[in-house]
Design a protein around this motif. Structure first.
Motif, PDB file in Angstrom:
ATOM      1  N   THR A  77       2.033  31.540   4.033  1.00  0.00           N
ATOM      2  CA  THR A  77       1.363  31.973   2.811  1.00  0.00           C
ATOM      3  C   THR A  77       1.019  33.465   2.858  1.00  0.00           C
ATOM      4  O   THR A  77       1.176  34.176   1.857  1.00  0.00           O
ATOM      5  N   LEU A  78       0.556  33.956   4.005  1.00  0.00           N
ATOM      6  CA  LEU A  78       0.208  35.367   4.118  1.00  0.00           C
ATOM      7  C   LEU A  78       1.426  36.254   3.860  1.00  0.00           C
ATOM      8  O   LEU A  78       1.337  37.252   3.130  1.00  0.00           O
ATOM      9  N   SER A  79       2.558  35.904   4.438  1.00  0.00           N
ATOM     10  CA  SER A  79       3.770  36.695   4.230  1.00  0.00           C
ATOM     11  C   SER A  79       4.184  36.678   2.766  1.00  0.00           C
ATOM     12  O   SER A  79       4.602  37.702   2.209  1.00  0.00           O
TER      13      SER A  79
ATOM     14  N   ALA B  86       4.834  42.002   7.465  1.00  0.00           N
ATOM     15  CA  ALA B  86       4.696  40.565   7.209  1.00  0.00           C
ATOM     16  C   ALA B  86       5.083  39.784   8.463  1.00  0.00           C
ATOM     17  O   ALA B  86       6.139  40.039   9.050  1.00  0.00           O
ATOM     18  N   PRO B  87       4.254  38.824   8.879  1.00  0.00           N
ATOM     19  CA  PRO B  87       4.539  38.115  10.148  1.00  0.00           C
ATOM     20  C   PRO B  87       5.770  37.210  10.081  1.00  0.00           C
ATOM     21  O   PRO B  87       6.373  36.938  11.112  1.00  0.00           O
ATOM     22  N   TYR B  88       6.151  36.755   8.889  1.00  0.00           N
ATOM     23  CA  TYR B  88       7.300  35.853   8.758  1.00  0.00           C
ATOM     24  C   TYR B  88       8.128  36.249   7.533  1.00  0.00           C
ATOM     25  O   TYR B  88       7.661  36.976   6.654  1.00  0.00           O
TER      26      TYR B  88
ATOM     27  N   ARG C  51       4.914  22.166   7.085  1.00  0.00           N
ATOM     28  CA  ARG C  51       4.474  22.256   5.701  1.00  0.00           C
ATOM     29  C   ARG C  51       3.016  21.825   5.542  1.00  0.00           C
ATOM     30  O   ARG C  51       2.525  20.933   6.243  1.00  0.00           O
ATOM     31  N   LEU C  52       2.323  22.535   4.614  1.00  0.00           N
ATOM     32  CA  LEU C  52       0.930  22.254   4.263  1.00  0.00           C
ATOM     33  C   LEU C  52      -0.005  22.327   5.467  1.00  0.00           C
ATOM     34  O   LEU C  52      -0.974  21.561   5.565  1.00  0.00           O
ATOM     35  N   LYS C  53       0.276  23.261   6.378  1.00  0.00           N
ATOM     36  CA  LYS C  53      -0.613  23.476   7.525  1.00  0.00           C
ATOM     37  C   LYS C  53      -1.815  24.312   7.077  1.00  0.00           C
ATOM     38  O   LYS C  53      -1.668  25.293   6.357  1.00  0.00           O
ATOM     39  N   PRO C  54      -3.014  23.966   7.503  1.00  0.00           N
ATOM     40  CA  PRO C  54      -4.191  24.768   7.138  1.00  0.00           C
ATOM     41  C   PRO C  54      -4.195  26.092   7.877  1.00  0.00           C
ATOM     42  O   PRO C  54      -3.421  26.307   8.818  1.00  0.00           O
ATOM     43  N   PRO C  55      -5.044  27.026   7.458  1.00  0.00           N
ATOM     44  CA  PRO C  55      -5.129  28.326   8.151  1.00  0.00           C
ATOM     45  C   PRO C  55      -5.368  28.145   9.640  1.00  0.00           C
ATOM     46  O   PRO C  55      -6.187  27.317  10.068  1.00  0.00           O
ATOM     47  N   SER C  56      -4.637  28.937  10.436  1.00  0.00           N
ATOM     48  CA  SER C  56      -4.741  28.837  11.890  1.00  0.00           C
ATOM     49  C   SER C  56      -4.388  30.196  12.476  1.00  0.00           C
ATOM     50  O   SER C  56      -4.062  31.147  11.766  1.00  0.00           O
ATOM     51  N   ALA C  57      -4.435  30.300  13.793  1.00  0.00           N
ATOM     52  CA  ALA C  57      -4.080  31.552  14.463  1.00  0.00           C
ATOM     53  C   ALA C  57      -2.609  31.892  14.253  1.00  0.00           C
ATOM     54  O   ALA C  57      -2.222  33.063  14.233  1.00  0.00           O
ATOM     55  N   GLU C  58      -1.781  30.860  14.111  1.00  0.00           N
ATOM     56  CA  GLU C  58      -0.349  31.095  13.912  1.00  0.00           C
ATOM     57  C   GLU C  58      -0.032  31.472  12.476  1.00  0.00           C
ATOM     58  O   GLU C  58       0.797  32.360  12.220  1.00  0.00           O
ATOM     59  N   HIS C  59      -0.702  30.812  11.536  1.00  0.00           N
ATOM     60  CA  HIS C  59      -0.522  31.097  10.102  1.00  0.00           C
ATOM     61  C   HIS C  59      -1.908  31.325   9.507  1.00  0.00           C
ATOM     62  O   HIS C  59      -2.613  30.371   9.179  1.00  0.00           O
TER      63      HIS C  59
END
Length: 301
Positions: A89-91, A58-60, A70-78
């Motif tokens: 969310t992925l973690s 898990a990345p985080y 908070r409430l950031k859309p999908p990106s390279a970081e998340h």
């Protein structure tokens, strides 16, 4: 003394090994006939592996909050965005898989064992015992799985153990029924009558001779009801009766995402897709196991 031309007698160990080899070969041939079952098995094992390795891949940290993100859309970081508290969310999906799969597997494992024993005893003993047991199962079947789960969890309180109990209780009757029907058919066959003539106990006949013959059908039901258990757990979490926050669960994530569905749709979308993939994979796997029981696909018909 055995006749010189009679076939050699197999020891118990050799017989079990040969039976296992035949069953395995039949299973592989059936899976190869219905190749989509390999897809289902592969998808489920992949998700189970991700859940198992979540602490390392898990990345985080799933509980690590960062209100600035908070409430950031999908990106390279998340990759799957962040939730209202800035958690990745992925973690949380990876860690949530551990809870959802653990509850589902434990609940269906318990229901499979208890329900199979109940159905085996009811079918083997018959008579009034069979009537009383199966009428009790019919009462439980009268309640939809989600409604009965809601009642049990509302009474006991939301926790992993109580969720397992609730889902197992809703799943016992189908396993009892699926075990009872073939038991009635098998208990009057010649090899069971031969066992009685040799003085075998009822327990030995039920668990040593009848159960191995009906086990494949029970396993097919197990794979299909595991998908149901995961859905029920997610539904209970969605209505607030799942594992308490901030622990990550798929249903809980959908519940939290639903509150921001208009602005941050991905919060509910990604865990919903994961549940869809798991249920789809288990249904494909169930199809493969069902085909493995078909004599025509095993070359016996």
């Amino acid at each position: 003394m055995a006749h010189p031309n009679s076939p050699p007698t197999l020891s118990r160990g050799a017989y079990m090994r040969r039976s296992l080899a035949v069953a395995t070969d039949g299973m592989l041939r059936a899976f190869n006939t219905n190749k989509t079952s390999w897809v289902g098995l592969g998808l489920f094992l992949l998700i189970a592996l991700i859940a198992l390795l979540a602490p390392w891949i898990a990345p985080y940290d799933p509980l690590d909050q960062n209100v600035l993100n908070r409430l950031k859309p999908p990106s390279a970081e998340h990759w799957f965005g962040t939730d209202y508290y800035g958690r990745d969310t992925l973690s949380r999906i990876m860690w949530g898989a551990r809870i959802s799969l653990t509850i589902g597997i434990m609940a269906i494992g318990a229901a499979l064992v208890i329900g199979s024993v109940i159905g085996l005893v009811a079918g083997y003993v018959g008579g009034r015992t069979d009537i009383i047991i199966m009428q009790t199962m019919d009462v439980l079947l009268a309640f939809p799985s989600l409604i009965l789960g809601l009642i049990v969890v509302a009474m006991l309180g939301p926790s992993v153990a109580n969720l397992v109990i609730a889902i197992a209780l809703t799943s016992i009757p189908p396993f009892a029924r699926i075990a009872r029907a073939p038991t009635i058919a098998v208990k009057n066959r010649e090899f069971i009558e031969a066992g009685r003539a040799l003085g075998y106990s009822d327990t030995r006949l039920m668990f040593g001779h009848i159960l191995p013959n009906i086990a494949p059908e029970i396993l097919v039901m197990g794979s299909l009801w595991l998908a149901t258990a995961i859905r029920v757990e997610a539904s209970l979490a969605f209505v607030g009766l799942g594992v308490s926050p901030p622990t990550a669960t798929w249903g809980g994530m959908i519940r939290e995402g639903f509150e921001n569905i208009l602005d941050s749709f991905w919060l509910a979308l990604f865990p919903s897709i994961v549940i869809l993939v798991v249920v789809f994979a288990l249904n494909l796997l169930g199809d493969g196991l069902r085909d493995a029981l078909d004599p025509r696909l095993r070359g016996e018909g």
